[in-house]
Design a protein around this motif. Sequence first.
Motif, PDB file in Angstrom:
ATOM      1  N   SER A 224       0.875  -1.663   0.037  1.00  0.00           N
ATOM      2  CA  SER A 224      -0.098   0.266  -0.381  1.00  0.00           C
ATOM      3  C   SER A 224       1.208   1.467   0.121  1.00  0.00           C
ATOM      4  CB  SER A 224      -0.719  -0.417   0.887  1.00  0.00           C
ATOM      5  OG  SER A 224      -2.084  -1.133   1.393  1.00  0.00           O
ATOM      6  N   LEU A 244      -5.999   5.871  -0.874  1.00  0.00           N
ATOM      7  CA  LEU A 244      -5.980   7.122   0.345  1.00  0.00           C
ATOM      8  C   LEU A 244      -5.028   7.952  -0.663  1.00  0.00           C
ATOM      9  CD1 LEU A 244      -4.199   4.627   2.865  1.00  0.00           C
ATOM     10  CD2 LEU A 244      -6.376   6.736   3.434  1.00  0.00           C
ATOM     11  N   MET A 258     -10.561   9.386   3.011  1.00  0.00           N
ATOM     12  CA  MET A 258      -9.150   8.980   3.141  1.00  0.00           C
ATOM     13  C   MET A 258      -9.319   7.549   5.093  1.00  0.00           C
ATOM     14  SD  MET A 258      -7.480  11.292   5.444  1.00  0.00           S
ATOM     15  CE  MET A 258      -8.193  10.316   6.797  1.00  0.00           C
ATOM     16  N   LEU A 259     -10.172   8.234   5.418  1.00  0.00           N
ATOM     17  CA  LEU A 259     -11.077   7.663   6.711  1.00  0.00           C
ATOM     18  C   LEU A 259     -11.076   6.023   6.682  1.00  0.00           C
ATOM     19  CD1 LEU A 259     -11.066   8.403   9.441  1.00  0.00           C
ATOM     20  CD2 LEU A 259     -13.439   8.193   9.938  1.00  0.00           C
ATOM     21  N   GLY A 262      -8.339   3.877   5.570  1.00  0.00           N
ATOM     22  CA  GLY A 262      -6.823   3.766   5.718  1.00  0.00           C
ATOM     23  C   GLY A 262      -7.277   2.662   7.055  1.00  0.00           C
ATOM     24  N   LEU A 263      -8.714   2.901   7.254  1.00  0.00           N
ATOM     25  CA  LEU A 263      -9.225   1.444   8.281  1.00  0.00           C
ATOM     26  C   LEU A 263      -9.320   0.322   7.772  1.00  0.00           C
ATOM     27  CD1 LEU A 263     -10.635   2.095  10.958  1.00  0.00           C
ATOM     28  CD2 LEU A 263     -12.759   2.236  10.025  1.00  0.00           C
ATOM     29  N   LEU A 265      -7.252  -1.231   5.205  1.00  0.00           N
ATOM     30  CA  LEU A 265      -5.453  -1.212   5.807  1.00  0.00           C
ATOM     31  C   LEU A 265      -5.298  -1.999   7.189  1.00  0.00           C
ATOM     32  CD1 LEU A 265      -2.821  -1.699   4.444  1.00  0.00           C
ATOM     33  CD2 LEU A 265      -2.888   0.817   4.455  1.00  0.00           C
ATOM     34  N   PHE A 266      -5.876  -0.436   8.178  1.00  0.00           N
ATOM     35  CA  PHE A 266      -5.779  -1.316   9.552  1.00  0.00           C
ATOM     36  C   PHE A 266      -5.877  -2.640   9.937  1.00  0.00           C
ATOM     37  CE2 PHE A 266      -6.855   0.014  13.877  1.00  0.00           C
ATOM     38  CZ  PHE A 266      -5.176   0.383  14.519  1.00  0.00           C
TER      39      PHE A 266
ATOM     40  N   SER B 144       0.027  -1.846  14.038  1.00  0.00           N
ATOM     41  CA  SER B 144      -0.550  -2.631  13.227  1.00  0.00           C
ATOM     42  C   SER B 144      -1.106  -0.919  12.121  1.00  0.00           C
ATOM     43  CB  SER B 144      -1.998  -3.219  13.350  1.00  0.00           C
ATOM     44  OG  SER B 144      -1.467  -4.456  14.039  1.00  0.00           O
ATOM     45  N   MET B 145      -0.427   0.055  12.726  1.00  0.00           N
ATOM     46  CA  MET B 145      -0.997   1.425  11.685  1.00  0.00           C
ATOM     47  C   MET B 145      -0.343   1.596  10.548  1.00  0.00           C
ATOM     48  SD  MET B 145      -2.945   3.733  12.362  1.00  0.00           S
ATOM     49  CE  MET B 145      -3.736   4.737  13.994  1.00  0.00           C
ATOM     50  N   PRO B 146      -0.897   2.060   9.709  1.00  0.00           N
ATOM     51  CA  PRO B 146      -0.551   2.708   8.299  1.00  0.00           C
ATOM     52  C   PRO B 146       0.055   4.026   8.637  1.00  0.00           C
ATOM     53  CG  PRO B 146      -2.540   1.290   7.995  1.00  0.00           C
ATOM     54  CD  PRO B 146      -2.260   1.817   9.014  1.00  0.00           C
ATOM     55  N   PHE B 148       1.484   6.221   6.564  1.00  0.00           N
ATOM     56  CA  PHE B 148       0.976   7.288   5.962  1.00  0.00           C
ATOM     57  C   PHE B 148      -0.621   7.291   6.312  1.00  0.00           C
ATOM     58  CE2 PHE B 148      -1.112   4.145   2.752  1.00  0.00           C
ATOM     59  CZ  PHE B 148      -0.019   3.235   3.709  1.00  0.00           C
ATOM     60  N   TRP B 149      -1.718   6.486   6.559  1.00  0.00           N
ATOM     61  CA  TRP B 149      -2.685   7.008   7.248  1.00  0.00           C
ATOM     62  C   TRP B 149      -2.531   7.721   8.851  1.00  0.00           C
ATOM     63  CZ3 TRP B 149      -6.473   3.951  10.741  1.00  0.00           C
ATOM     64  CH2 TRP B 149      -7.329   3.842  10.323  1.00  0.00           C
ATOM     65  N   PHE B 152      -2.402  11.117   7.809  1.00  0.00           N
ATOM     66  CA  PHE B 152      -3.490  11.953   7.305  1.00  0.00           C
ATOM     67  C   PHE B 152      -4.573  12.218   8.608  1.00  0.00           C
ATOM     68  CE2 PHE B 152      -3.615   9.570   3.079  1.00  0.00           C
ATOM     69  CZ  PHE B 152      -3.448  11.357   2.299  1.00  0.00           C
ATOM     70  N   LEU B 153      -4.533  11.502   9.547  1.00  0.00           N
ATOM     71  CA  LEU B 153      -5.387  11.672  10.775  1.00  0.00           C
ATOM     72  C   LEU B 153      -4.808  13.033  11.707  1.00  0.00           C
ATOM     73  CD1 LEU B 153      -5.904   7.457  11.976  1.00  0.00           C
ATOM     74  CD2 LEU B 153      -7.460   9.392  10.517  1.00  0.00           C
ATOM     75  N   LEU B 156      -5.904  15.858   9.942  1.00  0.00           N
ATOM     76  CA  LEU B 156      -7.217  15.988  10.499  1.00  0.00           C
ATOM     77  C   LEU B 156      -7.537  16.891  11.612  1.00  0.00           C
ATOM     78  CD1 LEU B 156      -8.776  15.661   8.534  1.00  0.00           C
ATOM     79  CD2 LEU B 156      -9.901  13.534   9.626  1.00  0.00           C
TER      80      LEU B 156
END
Lengths: 293, 314
Positions: A224, A244, A258-259, A262-263, A265-266, B144-146, B148-149, B152-153, B156
């Motif tokens: 990803s 994303l 984008m939520l 990402g969620l 994937l997480f 487990s947290m990407p 790049f996400w 973003f968070l 935000l």
Amino acid sequence: MSTSSAPLSPSSQFPSQGRLLRARLTTYIALALVAGLVFVALFGAGLSPFDPNAVALPERLAPPSATHWLGTDHLGRDILARLLEGTRVSLGVVAVTLSLLLAMGIVVGGSAGFIGGRFDQIAMRMTDIFLTFPTFVLSLFMIGMLGTGLVNVILAIALSHWAWYARIVRSVVLSLKHRDYISAARMAGAGRLRIFTRHLLPSTLSQLAVLASLDIGHIMLHVSGLSFLGLGVAAPTPEWGVMLSDARQFVWTQPMLMLWPGLALFVSVMAFNLLGDALRDRLDPQLQREHMH
Amino acid sequence: MAGFILKRLLLLPLLLLAASIIIFLLLRLGPSDPAMDYLRLSQVPPTPQALEHARAALGLDQPLITQYVQWLSSALRLDFGVSYATQRPVFEDMLHFLPATLELAGVALVLTLLVSIPLGRWAARHHHRAPDIVVRLIAFFGVSMPNFWLGFLLVLLFSVTLGWLPPMGRGGVAHLVLPAVAISLMSLSINARLLRASMLEVGGQRHVQYARLRGLGEREVERRHVLRNALLPIITATGMHVGELIGGTLIIESIFGWPGIGRYAVSAIFNRDYPVIQCFTLLMVTIFVVCNLIVDIVYAAADPRIRISREGVQ
């Protein structure tokens, strides 16, 4: 001695009934999550009436509604349908990559350990060289060599992770090679290939299973990440990293875009990490320390 | 100890040499023709004459060995050629972008160590109680947290909603916070878990029990006998984290508009701008290998077993 320190409490040496139950419970949760993901990957397309790639500009950036449960993206594509299809892409990439990795690990590591000598030395120096590259940089480099796209991403990840697998298989094979039961098999007239496949390979599988299951989350994040940078799976494919990347221009106006990817994937990475931890605890009790990769 | 360090130092150029061979060979033996890519990026139509001319100009008509030796000898003089796309000297551009990347990755590394060690220590000290559970939860989500996400968070929450921190660009400390947190959360979580497990393991060993029996205070035992030994795996892990932090920085730069090497490298990789790819990869490998050398030396200095025996840690 202050009572706030408990490293000597019996529970650290002998897990209590409650902790064993909890460990079993997390195993079941991990299994259920992974089973759910596999189900979505296999049958997800049938769960949504929408085509994940159908562009409908009049409906672009629609909020969640009864028809589009999670809304639509900047091209009017149904987000839920794209998420479901993205599961298939992610898990598919992981499945193919892992098969390649296991094959490379078993062939290179197995023959290095089994044949030994010169061949072993050369193979191990090769792994040394590959391990001097940071994994993500190595996959970037492989993309630079092969080009972008789904197949090349799989190859790039496999070529940048294989050394770990080869190392593990080799070390197990080396540790067992001179055991009595192998000599017995040899004296009974078993050929080399038979000894390897019937007597050595099965013992490497539990170690490989632990490494692979802990590596799945890692591979998903790398795939990803590459796609997010525009170097992985190409744009119209509903991959989570691609989604994303599409959503980034709308962070200020449409943050919900984008939520979801990402969620997804997480949660997937978490599910496989949980499964990996559970497998490790079950198959590899000596390895009490956290696995590093 | 001195012998160990010397051995590692001698190994360093060998490793880099091997890496340079791999980088050069794989790119040359890869499926695409550098001369074609050169013409495409220079926007010259690929006529047979143009191709032949480009091959001669780039030295591609020479045997591979000659090409490699020429490339390596220029590389040793820090001349990595010019970019196919921009015709600018590659190394000069790299040096221009590198400091920003090193700054961000360095801060992420410091953050990893600075946060994970107290967290792991806190969790181990309160095994099976609230702090332990909190740390394990953070680590559980963190691994487990990407990144790049997470980036973003964070934008935000802290930029769009709260308006506390800048979402883009490089500047003061405030600009570093969000990207550094996004990059380091995973290594930080792994480290905290590792230290916790390692402290619990060391805490159950005989020499620690003996220290307690000798009547040393719990704090003293924890600091001198448990933490010291438990930090050894953290040192090794840090070497691995450097690689992940470099990779994370390359991704995160694109979210935060960080003017580092990431965007330059990504567009070069996308365009198959060979001189840039070669220089970029070799540079990253060098940084990684040097960091790991430092880690090995620190480990050797910290572990008395290595100070005595000659064989190091792999």
